[in-house]
Design a protein around this motif. Structure first.
Motif, PDB file in Angstrom:
ATOM      1  N   ARG A 190      12.215   0.112  -7.606  1.00 26.99           N
ATOM      2  CA  ARG A 190      11.197   0.658  -6.713  1.00 26.99           C
ATOM      3  C   ARG A 190       9.833   0.034  -6.994  1.00 26.99           C
ATOM      4  NH1 ARG A 190      14.117   5.476  -7.805  1.00 26.99           N
ATOM      5  NH2 ARG A 190      12.575   6.145  -9.346  1.00 26.99           N
ATOM      6  N   LEU A 191       9.543  -0.218  -8.264  1.00 21.27           N
ATOM      7  CA  LEU A 191       8.292  -0.888  -8.610  1.00 21.27           C
ATOM      8  C   LEU A 191       8.287  -2.316  -8.077  1.00 21.27           C
ATOM      9  CD1 LEU A 191       7.679   0.322 -12.274  1.00 21.27           C
ATOM     10  CD2 LEU A 191       6.363   0.916 -10.237  1.00 21.27           C
ATOM     11  N   ALA A 192       9.455  -2.983  -8.134  1.00 17.40           N
ATOM     12  CA  ALA A 192       9.537  -4.347  -7.604  1.00 17.40           C
ATOM     13  C   ALA A 192       9.296  -4.356  -6.092  1.00 17.40           C
ATOM     14  CB  ALA A 192      10.911  -4.944  -7.926  1.00 17.40           C
ATOM     15  N   ILE A 193       9.862  -3.372  -5.390  1.00 16.56           N
ATOM     16  CA  ILE A 193       9.644  -3.273  -3.950  1.00 16.56           C
ATOM     17  C   ILE A 193       8.167  -3.008  -3.657  1.00 16.56           C
ATOM     18  CG2 ILE A 193      10.138  -1.884  -1.905  1.00 16.56           C
ATOM     19  CD1 ILE A 193      12.396  -3.714  -2.596  1.00 16.56           C
ATOM     20  N   LEU A 194       7.551  -2.104  -4.420  1.00 20.03           N
ATOM     21  CA  LEU A 194       6.133  -1.803  -4.223  1.00 20.03           C
ATOM     22  C   LEU A 194       5.280  -3.041  -4.511  1.00 20.03           C
ATOM     23  CD1 LEU A 194       3.905   0.263  -3.668  1.00 20.03           C
ATOM     24  CD2 LEU A 194       3.952   0.866  -6.100  1.00 20.03           C
ATOM     25  N   TYR A 195       5.625  -3.755  -5.574  1.00 21.81           N
ATOM     26  CA  TYR A 195       4.893  -4.979  -5.916  1.00 21.81           C
ATOM     27  C   TYR A 195       5.013  -6.000  -4.789  1.00 21.81           C
ATOM     28  CZ  TYR A 195       4.184  -9.507  -8.226  1.00 21.81           C
ATOM     29  OH  TYR A 195       3.777 -10.774  -8.539  1.00 21.81           O
ATOM     30  N   ALA A 196       6.228  -6.182  -4.268  1.00 20.38           N
ATOM     31  CA  ALA A 196       6.435  -7.135  -3.177  1.00 20.38           C
ATOM     32  C   ALA A 196       5.685  -6.695  -1.920  1.00 20.38           C
ATOM     33  CB  ALA A 196       7.932  -7.275  -2.883  1.00 20.38           C
ATOM     34  N   ALA A 197       5.676  -5.378  -1.646  1.00 22.37           N
ATOM     35  CA  ALA A 197       4.978  -4.877  -0.455  1.00 22.37           C
ATOM     36  C   ALA A 197       3.476  -5.106  -0.564  1.00 22.37           C
ATOM     37  CB  ALA A 197       5.298  -3.391  -0.268  1.00 22.37           C
ATOM     38  N   ILE A 198       2.905  -4.801  -1.731  1.00 23.26           N
ATOM     39  CA  ILE A 198       1.459  -5.000  -1.906  1.00 23.26           C
ATOM     40  C   ILE A 198       1.107  -6.480  -1.816  1.00 23.26           C
ATOM     41  CG2 ILE A 198      -0.434  -4.792  -3.563  1.00 23.26           C
ATOM     42  CD1 ILE A 198       0.861  -2.232  -4.563  1.00 23.26           C
ATOM     43  N   PHE A 199       1.917  -7.314  -2.472  1.00 17.39           N
ATOM     44  CA  PHE A 199       1.654  -8.755  -2.440  1.00 17.39           C
ATOM     45  C   PHE A 199       1.784  -9.296  -1.016  1.00 17.39           C
ATOM     46  CE2 PHE A 199       2.407 -13.234  -3.407  1.00 17.39           C
ATOM     47  CZ  PHE A 199       1.435 -13.453  -4.371  1.00 17.39           C
ATOM     48  N   SER A 200       2.803  -8.832  -0.290  1.00 18.05           N
ATOM     49  CA  SER A 200       3.012  -9.294   1.083  1.00 18.05           C
ATOM     50  C   SER A 200       1.873  -8.827   1.988  1.00 18.05           C
ATOM     51  CB  SER A 200       4.355  -8.778   1.610  1.00 18.05           C
ATOM     52  OG  SER A 200       5.421  -9.281   0.830  1.00 18.05           O
ATOM     53  N   PHE A 201       1.421  -7.585   1.796  1.00 17.82           N
ATOM     54  CA  PHE A 201       0.311  -7.088   2.608  1.00 17.82           C
ATOM     55  C   PHE A 201      -0.951  -7.909   2.348  1.00 17.82           C
ATOM     56  CE2 PHE A 201      -3.426  -4.366   3.097  1.00 17.82           C
ATOM     57  CZ  PHE A 201      -3.304  -4.013   4.434  1.00 17.82           C
TER      58      PHE A 201
END
Length: 459
Positions: free
Chosen positions: A20-31
């Motif tokens: 879940r942290l990896a998904i959040l990290y990817a989402a923030i980076f992508s945004f």
């Protein structure tokens, strides 16, 4: 189908906090990347429009300068040359007289508008329309003579540039999201591996391996500090448990000798006295002493098993033979108690362990089932091969059973159900069973036999 039929079990890693942290990290980076590219796209779009307007201004200014320097005829030649050289759907030129008649260019005559404006028009080559209509950005200027000059660029060129930038942006965003997710997964996997090490150690400690400790990575980070503190806590708990166990063992060991001396004195007194009342009291006292000595002996035996020293004597043996021996021995006991005894033992089931301890464990389970089941009850013993060829043992009865809330407590030392407190026994039989099972890594499961109790042994 019910709702559970279509449920999908996700892989374990997907259900972890690290994922879940990896998904959040990817989402923030992508945004963040999206915001950066959106700004870049807007600036490129604005820059393209500015460049087109500037280009039109420069070209119109150059043509006006040509007219001022060489006259209308030279301007007409220049406009015609540029119109013939221009692509049919890229650049538009128009020179018309005050009457609205086209003098040169590649588009039909139009309203004389000055400055920047947009207009839909079609190019003309050889007196014929070439291609479909297109929207273009024009810059027009009225000459001092009343003639009109206009230069235009098709806006599709600007749209193509925007499309190219947008495609590059979408592709880059997808790659960025994948790389961010991969990076997050890799970082999370390392975090999960360290948590798994802690969980495995905790599981083994819960399983009775109190000497296990959490491995340290040597990074001196938060997880290493947490692991070190947990190890120190476990050391302290183990020391306290060892102290308590040693006290109980010492008490049991030290009291056996004076109790044995007291027993011998009572026996000598019993042999000498002729008083029947005194003889009865002495015999009752001997029974009580024997019960206490049996309790101490059981405590010492459990302590010996829990040290794990018996593992050194593990050997391969026939587990089926142990079950058959117990069934033969207790079949007669069940008959005397007017109970039905059923045995179903699969032949040739091997096991590695302490045969004597396994015999005692199974005997305690069968004796417990017989003792707490009334006359007419059925006690059954079963041994079979389970998944992977591993032995599975069962001891079941249809007696009163054990309430579900107390099934985890019956393996404690001296614990007895309220209804059994008036019967003989010291509450250590199942404690010894639990100690032997733990020594052999056998999982004990107490289940409802509907009615009665079923004890499952998973080797």
């Amino acid at each position: 189908m019910g709702p559970d039929t279509c449920s999908v079990t996700l892989p374990r890693f997907v259900r972890t906090a690290a994922f879940r942290l990896a998904i959040l990290y990817a989402a923030i980076f992508s945004f963040s990347t999206f915001a950066l590219f959106a700004f870049t796209y807007w600036r490129v779009q604005a820059y393209g429009a500015d460049q087109m307007r500037a280009s039109l201004g420069v070209e119109v200014a150059a043509l006006l300068e040509e007219h001022r320097r060489a006259g209308l005829d030279r301007l007409r030649e220049e406009v015609e040359g540029r119109a013939n050289a221009a692509e049919s759907r890229s650049s538009f030129y128009l020179l018309q007289n005050p009457a609205g008649e086209r003098l040169a260019g590649n588009i039909p005559p139009a309203e004389a508008l000055e400055g920047l404006y947009e207009r839909r028009t079609s190019s003309i080559h050889g007196g014929r329309q070439s291609g479909g209509p297109a929207v273009a950005l024009f810059r027009g200027a009225v000459l001092p003579s009343g003639d009109y000059l206009a230069v235009g660029r098709v806006l599709d060129d600007l749209g193509d540039l925007n499309t190219l930038v947008l495609r590059a942006f979408v592709g880059s965003l997808a790659v960025t999201a994948l790389l961010a997710l991969a990076g997050g997964v890799l970082l999370g996997a390392g975090f999960v591996r360290r948590l798994e090490a802690i969980n495995r150690t905790a599981h083994r400690i819960v399983g009775g391996h109190l000497s296990e400790r959490i491995p340290l990575q040597g990074a001196d980070d938060e997880l290493d500090q947490l692991s070190g503190n947990l190890n120190a806590m476990l050391d302290r708990i183990q020391d306290l448990m060892e102290s308590m166990r040693q006290v109980s063992n010492d008490v049991a060991h030290d009291l056996r000798t004076p109790l044995a001396h007291l027993r011998r004195r009572l026996e000598r007194m019993l042999q000498k006295t002729q008083d029947s009342a005194l003889q009865d009291d002495a015999e009752a006292a001997l029974e009580e002493i024997d019960s206490i000595l049996g309790t101490f002996q059981a405590l010492l035996r459990i302590a010996q098993i829990e040290t794990g020293s018996r593992r050194a004597g593990f050997r391969a043996y026939d587990l089926s033979g142990v079950f058959e021996t117990i069934c033969d021995a207790y079949g007669a006991v069940a008959e005397d108690r007017q109970q039905r005894f059923i045995s179903k033992v699969e032949a040739g089931v091997p096991h590695v362990g302490d045969r004597e301890l396994m015999t005692q464990m199974l005997a305690n389970l069968v004796e417990n089932a017989l003792r707490h089941s009334p006359a007419g009850a059925t006690v059954s013993v079963e041994l079979r091969r389970g998944p992977g060829g591993r032995p599975v043992g069962l001891v079941s009865d249809d007696g009163p059973g054990v309430p579900e809330a107390e099934r985890d407590k019956v393996f404690r030392r001296f614990y007895r159900l309220e209804r059994n407190r008036t019967t003989s026994g010291n509450g250590l039989g199942l404690s010894l069973v639990a100690a032997v099972a733990e020594l052999h890594d056998i999982k004990l499961k107490l289940e409802d036999n509907l009615p009665g109790l079923r004890v499952q042994m998973l080797f």
